[in-house]
Design an enzyme around this catalytic site. Sequence first.
Site, PDB file in Angstrom:
ATOM      1  N   LYS A 112       0.681  -1.086   0.142  1.00 47.45           N
ATOM      2  CA  LYS A 112      -0.255  -0.152   0.042  1.00 47.45           C
ATOM      3  C   LYS A 112       0.896   1.290  -0.212  1.00 47.45           C
ATOM      4  CE  LYS A 112      -4.297  -1.452   1.866  1.00 47.45           C
ATOM      5  NZ  LYS A 112      -5.432  -1.299   2.579  1.00 47.45           N
ATOM      6  N   LYS A 198      -7.984 -11.442 -10.149  1.00 48.95           N
ATOM      7  CA  LYS A 198      -8.959 -11.644  -9.033  1.00 48.95           C
ATOM      8  C   LYS A 198     -10.299 -10.887  -9.621  1.00 48.95           C
ATOM      9  CE  LYS A 198      -7.602 -10.143  -4.953  1.00 48.95           C
ATOM     10  NZ  LYS A 198      -7.395 -10.038  -3.758  1.00 48.95           N
ATOM     11  N   LYS A 201     -12.753  -4.492  -7.629  1.00 49.15           N
ATOM     12  CA  LYS A 201     -13.213  -3.397  -7.899  1.00 49.15           C
ATOM     13  C   LYS A 201     -12.138  -2.562  -8.559  1.00 49.15           C
ATOM     14  CE  LYS A 201     -16.260   0.251  -6.152  1.00 49.15           C
ATOM     15  NZ  LYS A 201     -15.663   1.488  -5.240  1.00 49.15           N
TER      16      LYS A 201
END
Length: 336
Positions: A112, A198, A201
């Site tokens: 991240k 995967k 979103k």
Amino acid sequence: MSDKKRVLSCIQPTGDMHFGNYFGAVQNWVNLQDKYECVYGVVDYHAMTMPYNPKKLIENTWELIYNLISVGIKEENLFVQSLVPEHTELCWIFNNYASMGRVENMTQFKDKSQQSSEGKSGFISVGLFDYPVLQAADILIYKADYVPVGDDQKQHLELTREIANRFNNQVGKEYFVLPETLFSDTPKIKSTADPAKKMSKSAGEKHNISVFAEDARIMKQIKSAVTDTGDADPEVMSDGVKNLFELLRAAGSTEIHAQLMSDYKSQTLKYSELKQSVGEALVTLSTQFKNKKAEITEDKREVKYRIKQSSEHIRKIAQETLKEVKDLAGLMNVKY
Ligand code: TRP
């Protein structure tokens, strides 16, 4: 409280819910409610650790709550993290029991912070670094026995146990239960547009199917699912076809699944039939969810009120733990 074992899990408020989220995690949460005492949190404090928009955050938090209730999470099992501020106080205490070197090694932080540094502002917050310590507080404040999470959270659970252990050693008793990861064999749903990825979103619209999407849209996305490229080996099922079978099974259509699987084995399966069945199964589920959502969002104020109440109720457990921890840690409590 009951003598059932306690399960705790949390989810970040990020927009819509797609079938990957549902089959991969939330459906399992729903089922666990029959067997365990379950506490599920919507972790808005965690959502602040990446660049975010305050208006969007609170919108997403309520939206996620409506969505969770609509797919079968019981209201009384739900809380919002910022309505239980004891989490953050325990996080501060735990900061002093968490090893710098270990927290620095968390792969989620590395991923991240890299995303962040490549982003517009290049800003990486201290909150992002401290994220796993807050997560340890989420778990230990409820003295959870089991935490159902995916593989990607293994490291955070390990850190949680280390913090609990260090605390227990310091205070000279087994105060915290060491929580165990509850691994469940939940299906990992892939993007129907690109079965190598995967369902997610962030990858873009065509890479996820919302559980609240209109029927026609669900059908269309399934009909355009990638199956196999012409020259594929007929002996080896392609990822795309596997994914369609996985969706069918996850949606509970076991008989049709068995039938179509035997057609596949005898090489008589028409992909159009498989897609039709998957589409119908998902639409059936989605219809239930949409109906429930329409029902509960008719009076949002009422739902908000009840969720504040359930958070207040769940908060009592957190307050009790924090009080004991402060006593043990040499800190003061306001009440005598
Ligand atoms: N980090 C988790 C995730 O990304 C979310 C989370 C926050 C969580 N606190 C938790 C999960 C406590 C389980 C228990 O999915």
